[in-house]
Design an enzyme around this catalytic site. Structure first.
Site, short mmCIF file in Angstrom:
data_model
loop_
_atom_site.label_atom_id
_atom_site.label_comp_id
_atom_site.label_asym_id
_atom_site.label_seq_id
_atom_site.Cartn_x
_atom_site.Cartn_y
_atom_site.Cartn_z
N ASP A 257 0.86 -1.21 -0.18
CA ASP A 257 0.03 0.01 -0.09
C ASP A 257 1.09 1.16 -0.03
O ASP A 257 0.30 2.32 -0.23
CB ASP A 257 -0.93 0.08 1.21
CG ASP A 257 -0.18 0.12 2.63
OD1 ASP A 257 0.86 -0.23 2.69
OD2 ASP A 257 -0.96 0.18 3.50
N GLU A 258 2.02 1.19 0.44
CA GLU A 258 3.24 2.24 0.19
C GLU A 258 3.13 3.21 -0.75
O GLU A 258 3.57 4.05 -1.01
CB GLU A 258 4.41 1.95 0.86
CG GLU A 258 4.30 1.26 2.40
CD GLU A 258 5.63 1.02 2.81
OE1 GLU A 258 6.48 1.69 2.52
OE2 GLU A 258 5.52 -0.09 4.01
N TYR B 25 11.98 2.87 -1.48
CA TYR B 25 11.32 1.37 -1.52
C TYR B 25 9.92 1.51 -2.17
O TYR B 25 9.58 0.71 -3.10
CB TYR B 25 11.22 0.83 0.03
CG TYR B 25 10.11 -0.27 0.03
CD1 TYR B 25 10.34 -1.49 -0.40
CD2 TYR B 25 8.65 0.05 0.73
CE1 TYR B 25 9.47 -2.62 -0.65
CE2 TYR B 25 7.96 -1.04 0.84
CZ TYR B 25 8.08 -2.31 0.31
OH TYR B 25 7.34 -3.18 0.09
N LYS C 141 8.60 -0.17 -5.84
CA LYS C 141 7.40 -1.19 -5.67
C LYS C 141 6.44 -0.41 -6.89
O LYS C 141 5.67 -1.09 -7.78
CB LYS C 141 6.82 -1.36 -4.51
CG LYS C 141 7.76 -2.22 -3.58
CD LYS C 141 7.98 -3.59 -4.05
CE LYS C 141 6.64 -4.36 -3.82
NZ LYS C 141 7.01 -5.86 -4.11
P1 NAD Z 1 11.43 -10.09 3.12
O1 NAD Z 1 12.33 -9.06 3.04
O2 NAD Z 1 11.18 -10.75 4.44
O3 NAD Z 1 11.71 -11.34 1.94
C1 NAD Z 1 12.28 -11.16 0.63
C2 NAD Z 1 12.65 -12.35 0.10
O4 NAD Z 1 12.97 -12.07 -1.33
C3 NAD Z 1 13.72 -12.94 0.77
O5 NAD Z 1 13.67 -14.16 0.88
C4 NAD Z 1 15.06 -12.78 -0.05
O6 NAD Z 1 16.10 -13.73 0.11
C5 NAD Z 1 14.20 -12.61 -1.36
N1 NAD Z 1 14.94 -11.89 -2.56
C6 NAD Z 1 15.67 -10.53 -2.47
N2 NAD Z 1 16.05 -10.24 -3.43
C7 NAD Z 1 16.04 -11.44 -4.27
C8 NAD Z 1 16.54 -11.66 -5.66
N3 NAD Z 1 17.30 -10.61 -6.43
N4 NAD Z 1 16.31 -12.68 -6.13
C9 NAD Z 1 15.89 -13.54 -5.48
N5 NAD Z 1 15.42 -13.33 -4.24
C10 NAD Z 1 15.13 -12.56 -3.79
O7 NAD Z 1 9.93 -9.38 2.59
P2 NAD Z 1 8.56 -9.54 2.77
O8 NAD Z 1 8.25 -8.56 3.94
O9 NAD Z 1 8.36 -11.25 3.23
O10 NAD Z 1 7.84 -9.11 1.72
C11 NAD Z 1 7.48 -10.12 0.54
C12 NAD Z 1 6.53 -9.02 -0.61
O11 NAD Z 1 5.69 -8.55 -0.02
C13 NAD Z 1 7.53 -8.16 -0.98
O12 NAD Z 1 7.42 -7.63 -2.38
C14 NAD Z 1 7.09 -6.68 -0.45
O13 NAD Z 1 7.24 -5.74 -1.11
C15 NAD Z 1 5.65 -7.10 -0.18
N6 NAD Z 1 5.10 -6.49 1.01
C16 NAD Z 1 5.36 -6.56 2.15
C17 NAD Z 1 4.76 -6.03 3.46
C18 NAD Z 1 4.97 -6.28 4.83
O14 NAD Z 1 4.50 -5.69 5.85
N7 NAD Z 1 6.45 -7.07 4.95
C19 NAD Z 1 3.47 -5.58 3.16
C20 NAD Z 1 2.88 -5.43 1.73
C21 NAD Z 1 3.74 -5.93 0.62
P1 TYD Z 2 8.39 -0.87 9.67
O1 TYD Z 2 8.46 -2.14 9.88
O2 TYD Z 2 9.81 -0.58 8.98
O3 TYD Z 2 7.54 -0.82 8.22
P2 TYD Z 2 7.04 0.21 7.06
O4 TYD Z 2 7.85 1.57 7.24
O5 TYD Z 2 7.09 -0.36 5.97
O6 TYD Z 2 5.58 0.78 7.29
O7 TYD Z 2 7.86 0.28 10.30
C1 TYD Z 2 6.83 0.60 10.80
C2 TYD Z 2 6.31 1.85 11.45
O8 TYD Z 2 7.29 1.95 12.62
C3 TYD Z 2 7.16 2.98 10.53
O9 TYD Z 2 6.27 4.21 10.97
C4 TYD Z 2 8.45 3.47 11.16
C5 TYD Z 2 8.41 2.93 12.67
N1 TYD Z 2 9.73 2.21 13.19
C6 TYD Z 2 10.03 2.92 14.35
O10 TYD Z 2 9.40 3.89 15.02
N2 TYD Z 2 11.44 2.37 14.91
C7 TYD Z 2 11.74 1.24 14.59
O11 TYD Z 2 13.01 0.79 14.78
C8 TYD Z 2 11.32 0.87 13.24
C9 TYD Z 2 12.16 -0.26 12.49
C10 TYD Z 2 10.20 1.50 12.87
#
Ligand code: NAD
Ligand code: TYD
Length: 349
Positions: free
Chosen positions: A131-132, A155, A159
């Site tokens: 959603d970012e 980032y 995306k």
């Molecule tokens: P993460 O950082 O935990 O995992 C990313 C994975 O991708 C890792 O296993 C890493 O080894 C692999 N990777 C990175 N670069 C690579 C490359 N060049 N080739 C092959 N593999 C590679 O990420 P996540 O939090 O699990 O997020 C997964 C997806 O969901 C991402 O696309 C992210 O943008 C999206 N997303 C995440 C969140 C969240 O809250 N974490 C929310 C919405 C969407």
């Molecule tokens: P994060 O988990 O990095 O997710 P995103 O930035 O993708 O939303 O951060 C969640 C929220 O928490 C964000 O507003 C930034 C804040 N934050 C802190 O205040 N301290 C921290 O050490 C981190 C990692 C995040």
């Protein structure tokens, strides 16, 4: 013949939950988890399904054109669920090019490979996004699928760019695609650079809890297993060419969430009430810090019948318990390079 489905980034946080769900629930699929195992990828996350006959792990980089084309050409790929990415906003502020490389370049390499060799008549290319891409909200309103893109961090810009390429391949080449944009996830196996596991780890170890700015920024938190069930629904039932927003309808100011975490952990760690809260330390704000994210998930709820399965209190408690019960996992991922990352990010903040 089983259908070959590639899941990229399956060794990461969300990817491992998606891989597990599809391997366990769809014996008619052969799941190929393509992951280069960056700092965020961890095969420990998938130990329980390692030996399953409909599962295979392939260590490969999605930015390696030859490796991707060879994989798609040789394996009769039905569909792709693409999650591999550089995913942490703070790292993107330090190293934007890494995010262009994996998130933009890598996505286009996968699109090309699927277009050239994939089953474009029956399968689909699913991009899992965030959603970012919509930017920041003020006190009111929610992101809709029609909200204009306005990414603020490197980032989210990467995306947004990859979302645009996926859409463009649909318009230009009629590639069957679907995109989802989800809010912040929480749950087991999340790398402790993200807010919730970082705070749990620090509370456990009596380390300062670094709150960016005043802690008033708002995030909408969704349990990772509910994101995985939404991805399942979008992959199987989403309409070709469409975007679906996914969210938990669960907004928290960072400071309130951190205080809640402290309160629960005081009980679980047998500490006197108020002990962990004393660790809260306000630090310099993140550059370009988006104020608020919130999702209107009406489309996925009404069209695909999806809704979150757990309420926040239950999901949060399950999550905290997982980190407390999996000391070894947490210790393994916070040794080595994590130490220097933490020092660079927080020591002089
Ligand atoms: P993460 O950082 O935990 O995992 C990313 C994975 O991708 C890792 O296993 C890493 O080894 C692999 N990777 C990175 N670069 C690579 C490359 N060049 N080739 C092959 N593999 C590679 O990420 P996540 O939090 O699990 O997020 C997964 C997806 O969901 C991402 O696309 C992210 O943008 C999206 N997303 C995440 C969140 C969240 O809250 N974490 C929310 C919405 C969407
Ligand atoms: P994060 O988990 O990095 O997710 P995103 O930035 O993708 O939303 O951060 C969640 C929220 O928490 C964000 O507003 C930034 C804040 N934050 C802190 O205040 N301290 C921290 O050490 C981190 C990692 C995040």
């Amino acid at each position: 013949m089983k259908k070959n489905i590639i899941i990229t980034g399956g060794a990461g946080f969300i990817g491992s939950h998606v891989v597990r769900r599809l391997v366990n629930n769809y014996p008619e699929y052969h799941i190929i988890n393509v992951d280069s195992l960056t700092y965020a990828g961890n095969l420990e996350n998938l130990k329980d399904i390692e030996g399953k006959s409909n599962y295979e792990f392939l260590k490969a980089d999605i930015t390696d054109i030859i490796a991707m084309n060879t994989l798609f050409e040789s394996r009769n790929i039905h569909s792709v669920i693409h999650l591999a990415a550089e995913s942490h906003v703070d790292r993107s502020i330090t190293n934007p090019l890494d995010f262009v490389q994996t998130n933009v370049f890598g996505t286009v390499i996968l699109l090309n490979a699927f277009k050239a060799f994939g089953d474009v008549d029956n399968g689909r290319f699913y991009h899992v996004s965030t959603d970012e891409v919509y930017g920041a909200l003020g006190d009111d309103g929610k992101f809709l699928e029609t909200t204009p893109y306005s990414p603020n961090s490197p980032y989210s810009a990467s995306k947004a760019s990859s979302d645009h390429f996926v859409r463009a391949y649909h318009e230009t080449y009629q590639l069957p695609i679907v995109i989802s944009n989800c809010s912040n996830n929480y749950g087991s196996h999340q790398f402790p650079e993200k807010l919730i596991p970082l705070m749990i780890h620090n509370i456990k170890n009596n380390k300062p809890l670094p709150v960016y700015g005043k802690g008033e920024n708002v995030r909408d938190w969704l349990w990772v297993n509910d994101h995985a069930s939404a991805i399942d629904a979008v992959f199987h039932k989403g309409r070709n060419g469409e975007t679906y927003n996914i969210g938990g309808n669960n907004e928290w100011r960072n400071i309130d969430l951190i205080k809640k975490l402290c309160e629960i952990l005081d009980i679980k760690l047998n500490r006197e009430n108020g002990t962990s809260e004393k660790l809260i330390t306000y630090v310099n704000d993140r550059k370009g810090h988006d104020f608020r994210y919130a999702i209107d998930a009406t489309k996925i709820e009404s069209e695909l019948g999806w809704s979150p399965s757990v309420n926040f209190a239950d999901g949060f408690e399950k999550t905290i318990d997982w980190y407390l019960e999996n000391d070894e996992w947490l210790n393994n991922v916070t040794s080595g390079n994590y130490q220097s990352y933490y020092k660079d990010m927080y020591e002089v903040r």
